[in-house]
Every structure is written in structure tokens, then in C-alpha cells.
Design a protein around this motif. Structure first.
Motif, PDB file in Angstrom:
ATOM      1  N   LEU A  13       0.762  -1.181   0.097  1.00 22.50           N
ATOM      2  CA  LEU A  13       0.178  -0.037  -0.045  1.00 22.50           C
ATOM      3  C   LEU A  13       0.775   1.338   0.040  1.00 22.50           C
ATOM      4  O   LEU A  13       0.362   2.247  -0.319  1.00 22.50           O
ATOM      5  CB  LEU A  13      -1.112   0.094   1.116  1.00 22.50           C
ATOM      6  CG  LEU A  13      -1.603   1.533   1.505  1.00 22.50           C
ATOM      7  CD1 LEU A  13      -2.869   1.784   0.539  1.00 22.50           C
ATOM      8  CD2 LEU A  13      -1.734   1.599   2.784  1.00 22.50           C
ATOM      9  N   ALA A  14       1.985   1.221   0.636  1.00 22.16           N
ATOM     10  CA  ALA A  14       2.806   2.492   0.574  1.00 22.16           C
ATOM     11  C   ALA A  14       2.842   3.285  -0.876  1.00 22.16           C
ATOM     12  O   ALA A  14       3.157   4.300  -0.840  1.00 22.16           O
ATOM     13  CB  ALA A  14       4.068   2.160   1.114  1.00 22.16           C
ATOM     14  N   ALA A  15       2.613   2.397  -1.663  1.00 22.89           N
ATOM     15  CA  ALA A  15       2.913   3.079  -3.052  1.00 22.89           C
ATOM     16  C   ALA A  15       1.665   3.859  -3.302  1.00 22.89           C
ATOM     17  O   ALA A  15       1.742   4.901  -4.014  1.00 22.89           O
ATOM     18  CB  ALA A  15       2.636   1.863  -4.033  1.00 22.89           C
ATOM     19  N   ALA A 136       3.110  -7.972  -8.571  1.00 24.05           N
ATOM     20  CA  ALA A 136       4.064  -6.712  -8.176  1.00 24.05           C
ATOM     21  C   ALA A 136       3.509  -6.391  -6.685  1.00 24.05           C
ATOM     22  O   ALA A 136       2.416  -6.275  -6.377  1.00 24.05           O
ATOM     23  CB  ALA A 136       3.959  -5.617  -9.169  1.00 24.05           C
ATOM     24  N   SER A 137       4.620  -5.812  -6.176  1.00 22.42           N
ATOM     25  CA  SER A 137       4.369  -5.179  -4.790  1.00 22.42           C
ATOM     26  C   SER A 137       5.214  -3.844  -4.605  1.00 22.42           C
ATOM     27  O   SER A 137       6.111  -3.753  -5.356  1.00 22.42           O
ATOM     28  CB  SER A 137       4.882  -6.285  -3.623  1.00 22.42           C
ATOM     29  OG  SER A 137       6.280  -6.454  -3.692  1.00 22.42           O
ATOM     30  N   SER A 138       4.505  -3.227  -4.075  1.00 23.76           N
ATOM     31  CA  SER A 138       5.367  -1.966  -3.566  1.00 23.76           C
ATOM     32  C   SER A 138       5.349  -1.691  -1.978  1.00 23.76           C
ATOM     33  O   SER A 138       4.049  -1.706  -1.478  1.00 23.76           O
ATOM     34  CB  SER A 138       4.671  -0.790  -4.419  1.00 23.76           C
ATOM     35  OG  SER A 138       5.416   0.481  -3.948  1.00 23.76           O
ATOM     36  N   ILE A 139       6.504  -1.134  -1.520  1.00 24.38           N
ATOM     37  CA  ILE A 139       6.255  -0.678   0.015  1.00 24.38           C
ATOM     38  C   ILE A 139       6.906   0.586  -0.198  1.00 24.38           C
ATOM     39  O   ILE A 139       7.975   0.886  -0.587  1.00 24.38           O
ATOM     40  CB  ILE A 139       7.248  -1.818   0.654  1.00 24.38           C
ATOM     41  CG1 ILE A 139       6.701  -3.120   0.614  1.00 24.38           C
ATOM     42  CG2 ILE A 139       7.400  -1.311   2.096  1.00 24.38           C
ATOM     43  CD1 ILE A 139       7.587  -4.318   1.355  1.00 24.38           C
ATOM     44  N   SER A 140       6.356   1.322   0.753  1.00 19.67           N
ATOM     45  CA  SER A 140       6.740   2.756   0.737  1.00 19.67           C
ATOM     46  C   SER A 140       6.833   3.342   2.168  1.00 19.67           C
ATOM     47  O   SER A 140       6.088   2.938   2.949  1.00 19.67           O
ATOM     48  CB  SER A 140       5.726   3.877   0.056  1.00 19.67           C
ATOM     49  OG  SER A 140       5.720   3.485  -1.485  1.00 19.67           O
ATOM     50  N   ASP A 141       7.743   4.147   2.499  1.00 20.04           N
ATOM     51  CA  ASP A 141       7.774   4.724   3.620  1.00 20.04           C
ATOM     52  C   ASP A 141       6.830   5.950   3.632  1.00 20.04           C
ATOM     53  O   ASP A 141       6.601   6.946   2.968  1.00 20.04           O
ATOM     54  CB  ASP A 141       9.294   5.679   4.011  1.00 20.04           C
ATOM     55  CG  ASP A 141       9.389   6.317   4.960  1.00 20.04           C
ATOM     56  OD1 ASP A 141       8.339   6.307   5.892  1.00 20.04           O
ATOM     57  OD2 ASP A 141      10.501   6.835   5.320  1.00 20.04           O
ATOM     58  N   ASP A 156      -2.504   7.274  -8.284  1.00 14.91           N
ATOM     59  CA  ASP A 156      -2.513   7.066  -9.868  1.00 14.91           C
ATOM     60  C   ASP A 156      -0.800   6.630 -10.204  1.00 14.91           C
ATOM     61  O   ASP A 156      -0.398   5.803 -10.888  1.00 14.91           O
ATOM     62  CB  ASP A 156      -2.885   7.989 -10.632  1.00 14.91           C
ATOM     63  CG  ASP A 156      -4.521   7.815 -10.760  1.00 14.91           C
ATOM     64  OD1 ASP A 156      -5.294   7.057 -10.319  1.00 14.91           O
ATOM     65  OD2 ASP A 156      -5.016   9.090 -11.156  1.00 14.91           O
ATOM     66  N   GLU A 157       0.010   7.799  -9.701  1.00 13.36           N
ATOM     67  CA  GLU A 157       1.176   7.483  -9.960  1.00 13.36           C
ATOM     68  C   GLU A 157       2.176   6.147  -9.370  1.00 13.36           C
ATOM     69  O   GLU A 157       2.875   5.735 -10.013  1.00 13.36           O
ATOM     70  CB  GLU A 157       2.128   8.985  -9.295  1.00 13.36           C
ATOM     71  CG  GLU A 157       1.608  10.176  -9.876  1.00 13.36           C
ATOM     72  CD  GLU A 157       2.143  11.313  -9.196  1.00 13.36           C
ATOM     73  OE1 GLU A 157       2.826  11.204  -8.175  1.00 13.36           O
ATOM     74  OE2 GLU A 157       1.948  12.442  -9.683  1.00 13.36           O
ATOM     75  N   ALA A 158       1.446   6.098  -8.139  1.00  5.36           N
ATOM     76  CA  ALA A 158       2.117   4.763  -7.645  1.00  5.36           C
ATOM     77  C   ALA A 158       1.686   3.610  -8.255  1.00  5.36           C
ATOM     78  O   ALA A 158       2.351   2.787  -8.558  1.00  5.36           O
ATOM     79  CB  ALA A 158       1.737   4.887  -5.955  1.00  5.36           C
ATOM     80  N   LEU A 162       3.827   0.944 -10.254  1.00  3.93           N
ATOM     81  CA  LEU A 162       3.699  -0.471 -10.053  1.00  3.93           C
ATOM     82  C   LEU A 162       3.699  -1.505 -11.334  1.00  3.93           C
ATOM     83  O   LEU A 162       3.941  -2.389 -11.579  1.00  3.93           O
ATOM     84  CB  LEU A 162       2.557  -1.195  -9.092  1.00  3.93           C
ATOM     85  CG  LEU A 162       2.369  -2.264  -8.702  1.00  3.93           C
ATOM     86  CD1 LEU A 162       3.664  -2.310  -7.547  1.00  3.93           C
ATOM     87  CD2 LEU A 162       1.291  -2.247  -7.816  1.00  3.93           C
ATOM     88  N   PHE A 163       2.840  -0.808 -12.327  1.00  2.06           N
ATOM     89  CA  PHE A 163       2.424  -1.502 -13.444  1.00  2.06           C
ATOM     90  C   PHE A 163       3.412  -1.153 -14.621  1.00  2.06           C
ATOM     91  O   PHE A 163       3.179  -1.892 -15.780  1.00  2.06           O
ATOM     92  CB  PHE A 163       0.940  -0.988 -13.948  1.00  2.06           C
ATOM     93  CG  PHE A 163      -0.243  -1.833 -13.241  1.00  2.06           C
ATOM     94  CD1 PHE A 163      -0.836  -2.766 -13.818  1.00  2.06           C
ATOM     95  CD2 PHE A 163      -0.549  -1.505 -11.986  1.00  2.06           C
ATOM     96  CE1 PHE A 163      -1.644  -3.766 -13.105  1.00  2.06           C
ATOM     97  CE2 PHE A 163      -1.773  -2.299 -11.310  1.00  2.06           C
ATOM     98  CZ  PHE A 163      -2.071  -3.362 -11.955  1.00  2.06           C
TER      99      PHE A 163
END
Length: 171
Positions: A13-15, A136-141, A156-158, A162-163
Motif C-alpha cells: 500500500l505505501a505505493a 507486483a508489490s510496492s512498499i513505501s515509507d 495513480d502515480e504509485a 507498479l504496472f
């Protein structure tokens, strides 16, 4: 299979928090016929009640990203692909241990550090073959970011990031 999906889903979700510090991971089945897929449906696997309000924004982001890849969204009915996603927010602390050599031995120093991460995981399943063909996965601070700070533009940017690695016959 569901456990694997849930574990993978908890990595992303951080994305959606519009943070510039994202860790994106992606893999796909190179044997899958990506150019034959035309339609998809979306399903949320909600793991985190904190992120439940983001579903509409995430789904809008996915619809935009997949439209850029030439695929059409179906609200219901049979589609070529099923896109499953999950979000997770972790806010807390974790203990960090540091080994320091003193010349007469080793001293271990411990300190508590904040953990503020959001993650989003997306699995794309070929509905005919019933197998995951892309994930795909995204981890964000997300330090300093609240759910109220998240905007559709940031999501949308995140999601676009990812895509980026999704194979497409258009590109």
C-alpha cells in the motif's frame, strides 16, 4: 494458494501514499500469452481496515494503468484476467541491534526505530488457466502521511509505477 496470495498482497500500500521512497518488486510468467488478454475484473482482498477507504482510488488507478496497456475493465461477468490486490499499513516500532567491536570484545547496542510503511500487492490471474501470471508489490515509507493526505493523483502515480513492468502487446 490463498495464503500465498494474502502474503503477497500484504506487501504493497505505501505505493498509494505518494511517497518518493518506494520499493517496487515485480515478476511474471514469461510463458503467459499477454497479447491475448483483453479484459479484466478487479477484486480487493482487504487485509487492513485502515486502508479500506483507499479501495476506490486504487481501483481507479488500476483501471487507468490497464487502459494504458490496452485492456478493458469489466464490472462483472467473465473476463480474461482477475486482478486481486491488497493493502497493508504498519505503524509501530522495531528494535535495531548494532554490533560494536571495542577491541576487548563486542558490545551490542539496541535502539527502537519507528516503522511507518504502507504496502500494496497486486496479483493478476489468468482466469482460464487459474494461475497467477503477473504480480507486483510496492512498499513505501509513509512517515508523516495519513490516509486523509492520500490523493487520487498520488495513487495513480504509485499504481502506474507498479504496472510499468506489466508486459503489453502495445509496447
Amino acid at each position: 494458494m490463498k495464503q500465498i496470495i494474502c502474503v503477497l498482497l500484504c506487501i504493497v500500500l505505501a505505493a498509494c501514499a505518494s511517497s518518493s521512497r518506494r520499493n517496487v518488486q515485480m515478476t511474471y510468467d514469461e510463458t503467459a500469452p499477454f497479447d491475448s488478454y483483453k479484459t479484466y475484473t478487479i477484486e480487493a482482498i482487504q487485509q487492513d481496515h485502515q486502508a479500506a477507504g483507499l479501495n476506490t482510488m486504487i481501483e481507479n488507478g488500476i483501471i487507468g494503468a490497464m487502459a494504458d496497456k490496452g485492456l478493458s475493465h469489466r464490472m462483472n461477468g467473465k473476463a480474461d484476467l482477475l486482478i486481486r490486490y491488497a493493502t497493508h499499513i504498519e505503524r509501530g516500532q522495531e528494535m535495531k541491534l548494532e554490533q560494536i567491536s571495542t577491541g576487548k570484545g563486542v558490545y551490542t547496542r539496541s535502539q527502537m526505530e519507528p516503522v511507518n510503511e504502507g504496502s500494496l500487492l497486486v496479483n493478476i490471474i489468468d482466469t482460464k488457466a487459474d494461475r497467477v501470471i503477473w504480480k507486483a508489490s510496492s512498499i513505501s515509507d509513509i512517515t508523516g502521511i495519513t490516509i486523509e493526505d492520500v490523493t487520487q493523483i498520488g495513487v495513480d502515480e504509485a499504481v502506474d509505477e507498479l504496472f510499468e513492468g506489466y508486459p503489453s502487446s502495445m509496447f
